[in-house]
Design a protein around this motif. Structure first.
Motif, PDB file in Angstrom:
ATOM      1  N   SER A 138      43.369  57.112  49.518  1.00 32.68           N
ATOM      2  CA  SER A 138      43.424  58.325  50.340  1.00 32.68           C
ATOM      3  C   SER A 138      42.457  58.252  51.512  1.00 32.68           C
ATOM      4  CB  SER A 138      43.097  59.556  49.485  1.00 32.68           C
ATOM      5  OG  SER A 138      44.072  59.749  48.488  1.00 32.68           O
ATOM      6  N   PHE A 139      41.259  57.712  51.254  1.00 37.29           N
ATOM      7  CA  PHE A 139      40.200  57.771  52.258  1.00 37.29           C
ATOM      8  C   PHE A 139      39.563  56.399  52.470  1.00 37.29           C
ATOM      9  CE2 PHE A 139      40.292  61.742  49.787  1.00 37.29           C
ATOM     10  CZ  PHE A 139      40.736  62.614  50.778  1.00 37.29           C
ATOM     11  N   THR A 140      39.002  56.208  53.656  1.00 38.46           N
ATOM     12  CA  THR A 140      38.371  54.923  53.971  1.00 38.46           C
ATOM     13  C   THR A 140      37.189  54.642  53.051  1.00 38.46           C
ATOM     14  OG1 THR A 140      37.105  56.081  55.695  1.00 38.46           O
ATOM     15  CG2 THR A 140      39.072  54.891  56.395  1.00 38.46           C
ATOM     16  N   SER A 141      36.502  55.685  52.600  1.00 42.09           N
ATOM     17  CA  SER A 141      35.367  55.474  51.693  1.00 42.09           C
ATOM     18  C   SER A 141      35.823  54.848  50.378  1.00 42.09           C
ATOM     19  CB  SER A 141      34.656  56.805  51.422  1.00 42.09           C
ATOM     20  OG  SER A 141      35.558  57.760  50.885  1.00 42.09           O
ATOM     21  N   ASP A 142      37.062  55.144  49.968  1.00 38.54           N
ATOM     22  CA  ASP A 142      37.596  54.558  48.735  1.00 38.54           C
ATOM     23  C   ASP A 142      37.749  53.043  48.863  1.00 38.54           C
ATOM     24  OD1 ASP A 142      37.834  57.051  47.517  1.00 38.54           O
ATOM     25  OD2 ASP A 142      39.863  57.356  48.287  1.00 38.54           O
ATOM     26  N   ILE A 143      38.044  52.590  50.073  1.00 41.50           N
ATOM     27  CA  ILE A 143      38.300  51.167  50.292  1.00 41.50           C
ATOM     28  C   ILE A 143      37.086  50.336  49.915  1.00 41.50           C
ATOM     29  CG2 ILE A 143      38.735  49.412  52.062  1.00 41.50           C
ATOM     30  CD1 ILE A 143      40.468  51.508  53.511  1.00 41.50           C
ATOM     31  N   TYR A 144      35.932  50.706  50.438  1.00 42.71           N
ATOM     32  CA  TYR A 144      34.726  49.920  50.178  1.00 42.71           C
ATOM     33  C   TYR A 144      34.230  50.113  48.744  1.00 42.71           C
ATOM     34  CZ  TYR A 144      34.809  49.044  55.146  1.00 42.71           C
ATOM     35  OH  TYR A 144      35.197  48.645  56.406  1.00 42.71           O
ATOM     36  N   ARG A 145      34.487  51.281  48.182  1.00 41.31           N
ATOM     37  CA  ARG A 145      34.134  51.504  46.777  1.00 41.31           C
ATOM     38  C   ARG A 145      34.954  50.573  45.879  1.00 41.31           C
ATOM     39  NH1 ARG A 145      35.250  56.598  46.513  1.00 41.31           N
ATOM     40  NH2 ARG A 145      33.162  57.356  46.944  1.00 41.31           N
ATOM     41  N   LEU A 146      36.246  50.467  46.158  1.00 44.37           N
ATOM     42  CA  LEU A 146      37.111  49.584  45.373  1.00 44.37           C
ATOM     43  C   LEU A 146      36.751  48.116  45.578  1.00 44.37           C
ATOM     44  CD1 LEU A 146      40.557  51.345  45.852  1.00 44.37           C
ATOM     45  CD2 LEU A 146      39.443  50.888  43.666  1.00 44.37           C
ATOM     46  N   ALA A 147      36.449  47.750  46.814  1.00 46.09           N
ATOM     47  CA  ALA A 147      36.078  46.362  47.097  1.00 46.09           C
ATOM     48  C   ALA A 147      34.840  45.962  46.298  1.00 46.09           C
ATOM     49  CB  ALA A 147      35.828  46.182  48.591  1.00 46.09           C
ATOM     50  N   GLU A 148      33.897  46.882  46.202  1.00 45.33           N
ATOM     51  CA  GLU A 148      32.680  46.603  45.423  1.00 45.33           C
ATOM     52  C   GLU A 148      33.004  46.464  43.937  1.00 45.33           C
ATOM     53  OE1 GLU A 148      28.209  48.510  44.670  1.00 45.33           O
ATOM     54  OE2 GLU A 148      29.725  49.630  45.790  1.00 45.33           O
ATOM     55  N   MET A 149      33.870  47.332  43.435  1.00 47.91           N
ATOM     56  CA  MET A 149      34.256  47.270  42.024  1.00 47.91           C
ATOM     57  C   MET A 149      34.969  45.961  41.704  1.00 47.91           C
ATOM     58  SD  MET A 149      35.554  51.237  41.771  1.00 47.91           S
ATOM     59  CE  MET A 149      36.403  51.081  40.203  1.00 47.91           C
ATOM     60  N   ILE A 150      35.833  45.526  42.614  1.00 52.49           N
ATOM     61  CA  ILE A 150      36.552  44.264  42.412  1.00 52.49           C
ATOM     62  C   ILE A 150      35.578  43.092  42.430  1.00 52.49           C
ATOM     63  CG2 ILE A 150      38.234  42.680  43.446  1.00 52.49           C
ATOM     64  CD1 ILE A 150      39.699  45.232  44.489  1.00 52.49           C
ATOM     65  N   GLY A 151      34.653  43.124  43.379  1.00 50.71           N
ATOM     66  CA  GLY A 151      33.674  42.046  43.490  1.00 50.71           C
ATOM     67  C   GLY A 151      32.767  41.934  42.283  1.00 50.71           C
ATOM     68  N   ASN A 152      32.616  43.025  41.529  1.00 49.16           N
ATOM     69  CA  ASN A 152      31.745  43.027  40.350  1.00 49.16           C
ATOM     70  C   ASN A 152      32.432  42.519  39.091  1.00 49.16           C
ATOM     71  OD1 ASN A 152      29.540  44.033  41.749  1.00 49.16           O
ATOM     72  ND2 ASN A 152      30.042  46.173  41.328  1.00 49.16           N
ATOM     73  N   GLN A 153      33.731  42.221  39.182  1.00 50.42           N
ATOM     74  CA  GLN A 153      34.445  41.703  38.014  1.00 50.42           C
ATOM     75  C   GLN A 153      34.000  40.266  37.727  1.00 50.42           C
ATOM     76  OE1 GLN A 153      36.955  43.651  36.132  1.00 50.42           O
ATOM     77  NE2 GLN A 153      35.607  45.035  37.251  1.00 50.42           N
ATOM     78  N   SER A 154      33.501  40.031  36.526  1.00 50.61           N
ATOM     79  CA  SER A 154      32.896  38.735  36.206  1.00 50.61           C
ATOM     80  C   SER A 154      33.906  37.587  36.167  1.00 50.61           C
ATOM     81  CB  SER A 154      32.168  38.814  34.861  1.00 50.61           C
ATOM     82  OG  SER A 154      33.069  39.164  33.821  1.00 50.61           O
ATOM     83  N   ASP A 155      35.167  37.886  35.863  1.00 49.52           N
ATOM     84  CA  ASP A 155      36.153  36.808  35.764  1.00 49.52           C
ATOM     85  C   ASP A 155      37.024  36.690  37.013  1.00 49.52           C
ATOM     86  OD1 ASP A 155      37.327  39.223  35.300  1.00 49.52           O
ATOM     87  OD2 ASP A 155      38.643  38.532  33.696  1.00 49.52           O
ATOM     88  N   LEU A 156      36.655  37.405  38.068  1.00 50.91           N
ATOM     89  CA  LEU A 156      37.316  37.241  39.363  1.00 50.91           C
ATOM     90  C   LEU A 156      36.327  36.593  40.325  1.00 50.91           C
ATOM     91  CD1 LEU A 156      39.325  40.490  40.235  1.00 50.91           C
ATOM     92  CD2 LEU A 156      40.214  38.279  39.545  1.00 50.91           C
ATOM     93  N   LYS A 157      36.770  35.598  41.031  1.00 51.31           N
ATOM     94  CA  LYS A 157      35.916  34.951  42.021  1.00 51.31           C
ATOM     95  C   LYS A 157      36.414  35.309  43.415  1.00 51.31           C
ATOM     96  CE  LYS A 157      34.121  30.469  43.544  1.00 51.31           C
ATOM     97  NZ  LYS A 157      34.178  28.997  43.341  1.00 51.31           N
ATOM     98  N   VAL A 158      35.563  35.949  44.198  1.00 49.35           N
ATOM     99  CA  VAL A 158      35.936  36.306  45.569  1.00 49.35           C
ATOM    100  C   VAL A 158      35.755  35.078  46.451  1.00 49.35           C
ATOM    101  CG1 VAL A 158      35.464  37.806  47.533  1.00 49.35           C
ATOM    102  CG2 VAL A 158      35.250  38.704  45.204  1.00 49.35           C
ATOM    103  N   LEU A 159      36.855  34.601  47.014  1.00 55.11           N
ATOM    104  CA  LEU A 159      36.829  33.391  47.843  1.00 55.11           C
ATOM    105  C   LEU A 159      36.539  33.711  49.306  1.00 55.11           C
ATOM    106  CD1 LEU A 159      39.953  31.579  46.328  1.00 55.11           C
ATOM    107  CD2 LEU A 159      37.546  31.295  45.691  1.00 55.11           C
ATOM    108  N   SER A 160      37.073  34.824  49.789  1.00 57.58           N
ATOM    109  CA  SER A 160      36.829  35.202  51.186  1.00 57.58           C
ATOM    110  C   SER A 160      37.146  36.678  51.381  1.00 57.58           C
ATOM    111  CB  SER A 160      37.673  34.355  52.147  1.00 57.58           C
ATOM    112  OG  SER A 160      39.058  34.630  51.979  1.00 57.58           O
ATOM    113  N   ILE A 161      36.565  37.242  52.434  1.00 55.18           N
ATOM    114  CA  ILE A 161      36.789  38.648  52.787  1.00 55.18           C
ATOM    115  C   ILE A 161      37.066  38.736  54.284  1.00 55.18           C
ATOM    116  CG2 ILE A 161      35.683  40.907  53.049  1.00 55.18           C
ATOM    117  CD1 ILE A 161      34.139  40.351  50.489  1.00 55.18           C
ATOM    118  N   LYS A 162      38.066  39.524  54.640  1.00 54.02           N
ATOM    119  CA  LYS A 162      38.352  39.813  56.044  1.00 54.02           C
ATOM    120  C   LYS A 162      38.414  41.328  56.208  1.00 54.02           C
ATOM    121  CE  LYS A 162      40.910  35.529  56.952  1.00 54.02           C
ATOM    122  NZ  LYS A 162      42.216  34.929  57.354  1.00 54.02           N
TER     123      LYS A 162
END
Length: 249
Positions: free
Chosen positions: A98-122
């Motif tokens: 719904s809101f732009t603030s949700d985007i960065y909140r979700l990105a942080e939550m995804i990045g904190n997942q121990s079995d997901l490796k973030v390869l790059s961000i754009k």
């Protein structure tokens, strides 16, 4: 390179199965894993905060035609190995917020997942494309557990608002129709629309923040009323409340 080598090894291990089908199986499995993770995160957020940051989730596997076209655009031959190595968005998951603030909140939550490796961000929100396109892209690697091995497989996650998604969908249809060579006046109008979308997102975010502030203030007022009611009730029970009599003449 490790993930690419694992995918290639998995492809070779399925000698009696078509390599293309095997590749799609791996990417589809990775996409499902990411989708499930995101649904759980959304449910947890609702449970803890009584709020869903994700409006809905879209998933897709890139078509063979799109993959071949992209490889040619990059100057590579059409092969399974090149698809795995050079095409990062074969499996895609799109989160609509719904809101732009949700985007960065979700990105942080995804990045904190121990079995997901973030390869790059754009971050095309803070740095939009020249066309006006806005979205937050994360390329992640997720382990796909097979019967005899684990294959790290790439999935592209796109996070955007409802307004951004509306604009991007329309832009995609227009450029697809013109095969990437839309007339300048159409491109110009799209850029103007992108500015309107950004203003709308900002307005809606401000409105939501104002609403949340009102809710907090109302809750605080009710809590204070409850405290006062409790204090008054306690004093009445103890007989310590005195009423001043008025003089009558």
């Amino acid at each position: 390179m490790k993930g690419e080598q694992q995918v290639e090894a998995a492809l070779k291990s399925y000698e009696d199965v078509d390599s293309w089908k095997t590749m799609i199986f791996l990417y589809n499995s990775a996409m499902k894993e990411v989708e499930t993770k995101l649904e759980i995160l959304n449910d947890e957020f609702q449970h803890v905060h009584q709020y869903n940051p994700i409006e809905h989730i879209k998933t897709r596997i890139k078509t063979p035609e799109s993959i071949v076209k992209k490889l040619r655009r990059y100057g590579y031959e059409s092969s399974i190995e090149n698809m795995v190595r050079y095409i990062n968005d074969i499996a895609g998951v799109r989160l609509i917020c719904s809101f732009t603030s949700d985007i960065y909140r979700l990105a942080e939550m995804i990045g904190n997942q121990s079995d997901l490796k973030v390869l790059s961000i754009k971050d095309y929100i803070r740095n939009p494309k020249e066309s006006g396109y806005k979205s937050y892209h994360m390329l992640v690697s997720v382990p796909v557990f097979l019967s005899d091995s684990v294959v790290d497989t790439k999935v592209e996650i796109q996070i955007r608002t409802i307004a951004m998604d509306f604009w991007a969908s329309l832009e995609h249809k227009i450029y697809y129709k013109f095969e990437g060579n839309a007339p300048e006046y159409i491109s110009r109008d799209l850029r103007e629309c992108a500015k309107m979308v950004a203003e709308l997102d900002d307005k809606m975010l401000s409105l939501n923040e104002a609403i949340q502030e009102c809710i907090v203030q109302e809750a605080s007022r009710r809590n204070m009323d409850d405290v006062l009611d409790n204090v008054v009730g306690t004093r009445r029970g103890q007989g310590v409340i005195h009423f001043r009599s008025q003089k009558t003449e």
